[in-house]
Design an enzyme around this catalytic site. Structure first.
Site, PDB file in Angstrom:
ATOM      1  CD  GLU A  83      85.998 -61.065 -20.124  1.00  0.00           C
ATOM      2  OE1 GLU A  83      86.770 -62.034 -19.935  1.00  0.00           O
ATOM      3  OE2 GLU A  83      85.631 -60.680 -21.241  1.00  0.00           O
ATOM      4  CD  GLU A 115      90.257 -60.972 -22.810  1.00  0.00           C
ATOM      5  OE1 GLU A 115      90.331 -61.910 -23.629  1.00  0.00           O
ATOM      6  OE2 GLU A 115      90.046 -61.160 -21.604  1.00  0.00           O
ATOM      7  CE1 TYR A 141      87.986 -65.137 -16.406  1.00  0.00           C
ATOM      8  CE2 TYR A 141      89.224 -63.624 -17.793  1.00  0.00           C
ATOM      9  CZ  TYR A 141      88.029 -64.218 -17.432  1.00  0.00           C
ATOM     10  OH  TYR A 141      86.870 -63.868 -18.078  1.00  0.00           O
ATOM     11  NE  ARG A 182      82.936 -56.026 -21.405  1.00  0.00           N
ATOM     12  CZ  ARG A 182      83.906 -56.886 -21.680  1.00  0.00           C
ATOM     13  NH1 ARG A 182      84.231 -57.841 -20.825  1.00  0.00           N
ATOM     14  NH2 ARG A 182      84.572 -56.802 -22.795  1.00  0.00           N
ATOM     15  CG  HIS A 200      84.035 -60.171 -26.513  1.00  0.00           C
ATOM     16  ND1 HIS A 200      83.882 -59.720 -25.217  1.00  0.00           N
ATOM     17  CD2 HIS A 200      84.683 -61.347 -26.417  1.00  0.00           C
ATOM     18  CE1 HIS A 200      84.407 -60.591 -24.375  1.00  0.00           C
ATOM     19  NE2 HIS A 200      84.902 -61.603 -25.075  1.00  0.00           N
ATOM     20  CG  ASN A 260      88.476 -58.679 -19.558  1.00  0.00           C
ATOM     21  OD1 ASN A 260      87.747 -57.868 -18.992  1.00  0.00           O
ATOM     22  ND2 ASN A 260      88.253 -59.110 -20.787  1.00  0.00           N
TER      23      ASN A 260
END
Ligand SMILES: *[C@@H]1O[C@H](CO)[C@@H](O)[C@H](O)[C@H]1NC(C)=O
Ligand SMILES: *[C@@H]1O[C@H](CO)[C@@H](O)[C@H](O)[C@H]1NC(C)=O
Ligand SMILES: *[C@@H]1O[C@H](CO)[C@@H](O)[C@H](O)[C@H]1NC(C)=O
Ligand SMILES: *[C@@H]1O[C@H](CO)[C@@H](O)[C@H](O)[C@H]1NC(C)=O
Ligand SMILES: *[C@@H]1O[C@H](CO)[C@@H](O)[C@H](O)[C@H]1NC(C)=O
Ligand SMILES: *[C@@H]1O[C@H](CO)[C@@H](O)[C@H](O)[C@H]1NC(C)=O
Ligand SMILES: *[C@@H]1O[C@H](CO)[C@@H](O)[C@H](O)[C@H]1NC(C)=O
Ligand SMILES: *[C@@H]1O[C@H](CO)[C@@H](O)[C@H](O)[C@H]1NC(C)=O
Length: 498
Positions: A401, A193, A335, A103, A148, A333
């Site tokens: 991600e 995002e 985290y 990606r 991005h 994404n």
């Protein structure tokens, strides 16, 4: 065998036994042969060559050159990993990992130096042709992100994502990418995002352009991001999809928001709606539009503050229909995890937080990474995946991600443990919660420009010697670990953190 090597061998055995003893009790689930593994990067974070071959200035070039102290170590993306020249070195890493896909993102100002859609820069078009062809030649599927975070600076001067004209400008840029690359791209991501683009860069000061207009610019930005995404999806769906039987989606970021106590479930759900639902609901829900709870809370706060209408813009019913259903998959994404409690505003200041009326924190007893001190909570990943399945009608999910920060050590045990435990959670989500996850990208292929944190927080599974003119790349332990996951389609042993 000499005494020294005997001792070394003994030591190795002790370490090995230690690792096995502390390994998390793994399930025996495996990834199916058609599950896609990859790694991700973005243009500004890796390419360098900021002013070469006709590329124009973008908001990160502008910020790092004009306000270098905005970046905590005053580094910038002028050269960084130099992937503009060294993309074949990147291919070698990808090949060694055995990934199914890579990606990457396209730099808008490399295609249209000022953002305006005329005279595309031939060298920019050619660079991504080389990248795509090189990946395909090695049997690696290119997954292309159109945006991005690196907006052409001249468009920022026109208001960037708060100017409704951005919808048309972005669509024309996207048309050029579709014209040039849709014969070879199967996976398209429009925008990466929106929350970070709008809430953290227009609402707060976290990223360029750091406008800090919370409760105002964030909502204006989000409105146009959603319209721009939908316009590009329709262009793709009507004209380009069949060229390569491709799919297109949007990538949203979200932590998992866990109630801080049993009384806080409503506060946690409101937080999910303000942070994820704001972008997911218009695209993925049955009825489209912003979440009702957001319309209520922002509307009421706006009234209390004396605004004649809500600071959250309204979609017309045509726009609601136009945006609804414009993603073939849910790019996610993820985290970390946060706890949530109610937090009513203490005054009438216009602030996103005063609209949302919750506050977030981390349980200090949770495992954390060492530099960013972000919580490592694999069960939060699993809960988030199940939540997306249940809230948005079981979409295909690509995790675009996932990763954790450290300060760059080659023996990155914490990252190995992070990946081990999060991939286990992913397997449980697929096998026990029946979440339709079809692919996963580790963030990130190699240490790179971590925005405001420069090179302080490193997320790479490969290290780069940034003082070496050759910018030599070296695998970390996590690269070897991930390579084995991909080869075995199973998580295998990893050290436990708790
Ligand atoms: C996984 O498989 C091994 C051997 O095949 C077995 O001993 C172990 O109990 C299994 N673990 C789980 C969690 O099912
Ligand atoms: C590009 O920027 C570098 C500094 O990063 C400068 O030395 C060089 O002259 C610039 N090149 C062009 C073509 O503007
Ligand atoms: C690339 O895009 C530009 C702008 O849309 C177009 O003029 C050109 O023909 C495209 N090239 C190819 C090979 O399609
Ligand atoms: C197109 O791709 C879908 C999966 O996205 C697949 O199910 C279908 O068979 C493909 N069609 C053709 C004609 O290749
Ligand atoms: C918003 O205001 C209306 C009318 O005053 C009230 O009925 C409603 O409960 C309020 N909603 C919230 C979420 O504060
Ligand atoms: C995409 O195109 C198909 C076929 O033309 C159509 O049925 C579908 O409604 C379109 N999707 C959206 C979201 O407009
Ligand atoms: C309102 O409260 C915030 C803290 O939430 C504080 O920073 C700010 O100074 C206050 N503003 C006024 C006008 O009292
Ligand atoms: C990084 O590269 C520099 C310059 O080639 C070299 O002196 C240094 O030893 C390298 N550092 C490491 C850790 O390999």
């Amino acid at each position: 065998m000499g005494a020294n090597s005997y001792t070394r061998m003994l030591l190795r055995i002790i370490i090995l036994i230690g690792l096995i003893a502390y390994k998390e009790c793994a399930s025996n689930y495996t990834f199916s042969p058609d599950f896609l593994f990859g790694t991700a990067t973005s243009a500004y974070q890796v390419e360098g060559a900021w002013n070469e071959s006709g590329k124009g200035e973008n908001i990160w070039d502008h910020m790092t050159h004009n306000t270098p102290e905005f970046i905590y170590d005053e580094s910038n993306g002028d050269i960084m990993c130099d992937s503009y020249h060294k993309y074949e070195d990147d291919f070698a890493l990808l090949n060694d990992l055995g990934v199914n896909f890579y990606r990457f993102s396209v730099s808008w100002s490399r295609i249209y130096p000022n953002g305006h859609p005329y005279n595309p820069n031939a060298a920019g078009i050619a660079y991504y042709n080389n990248l795509i062809d090189g990946l395909l030649a090695q049997n690696i599927i290119p997954m292309l992100t159109m945006y991005h975070w690196d907006l052409p600076q001249r468009l920022q001067e026109l208001g960037g994502w708060t100017n409704p004209l951005i919808v048309q400008l972005f669509t024309e840029y996207a048309r050029t990418l579709l014209e040039n690359y849709s014969d070879r791209i199967k996976y398209w991501i429009t925008i990466n995002e929106p929350y970070q683009i709008c809430n953290e860069a227009y609402g707060e000061n976290g990223y360029a352009p750091a406008l800090g207009m919370s409760g105002r610019a964030d909502y204006l930005c989000g409105h146009n991001v959603l319209k721009a995404h939908a316009a590009v999806y329709h262009l793709f769906n009507n004209t380009y999809r069949t060229r390569n039987n491709a799919t297109m989606g949007i990538t949203l970021s979200s932590s998992w928001y866990e109630p801080g106590s049993s009384e806080e479930e409503e506060a946690a759900e409101r937080t999910r709606q303000f942070k994820l639902g704001v972008y997911a609901n218009p695209v993925f829900s049955e009825n489209g539009d912003y979440p009702q709870v957001m319309k209520d809370y922002v509307g009421n706060q706006s009234a209390i503050q004396g605004f004649s209408r809500s600071r959250l813009p309204q979609f017309t019913s045509d726009e609601i229909e136009y945006i609804k259903g414009t993603s073939d998959f849910f790019g996610l994404n993820h985290y970390s995890t946060r706890l949530v409690r109610n937090s009513p505003p203490i005054n009438n200041t216009v602030l996103f937080e005063n609209d949302m009326q919750t506050e977030l924190w981390i349980d200090p007893s949770w495992p954390m990474d060492v530099v960013r001190r972000d919580a490592i909570i694999p069960w939060g990943f699993r809960k988030l995946l199940a939540y997306i399945k249940n809230t948005y009608n079981n979409p295909i999910i690509y995790v675009t991600e996932n990763g954790c920060a450290d300060s760059g050590e080659l023996e990155d045990y914490v990252r190995v443990s992070y990946y081990g435990s999060y991939l286990e959670a992913l397997l449980e989500a697929i096998n026990e919660d029946n979440v339709n996850v079809q692919g996963y990208a580790a963030w990130t292929l190699m240490d790179n420009f971590e925005w405001r944190y420069g090179l302080i927080y490193r997320y790479g599974i490969h290290s780069i010697n940034f003082t070496d003119p050759d910018l030599r790349r070296t695998p970390k332990l996590s690269a070897t670990f991930y390579k084995n996951v991909i080869a075995n389609r199973a998580v295998g042993d990893y050290p436990s953190l708790s």
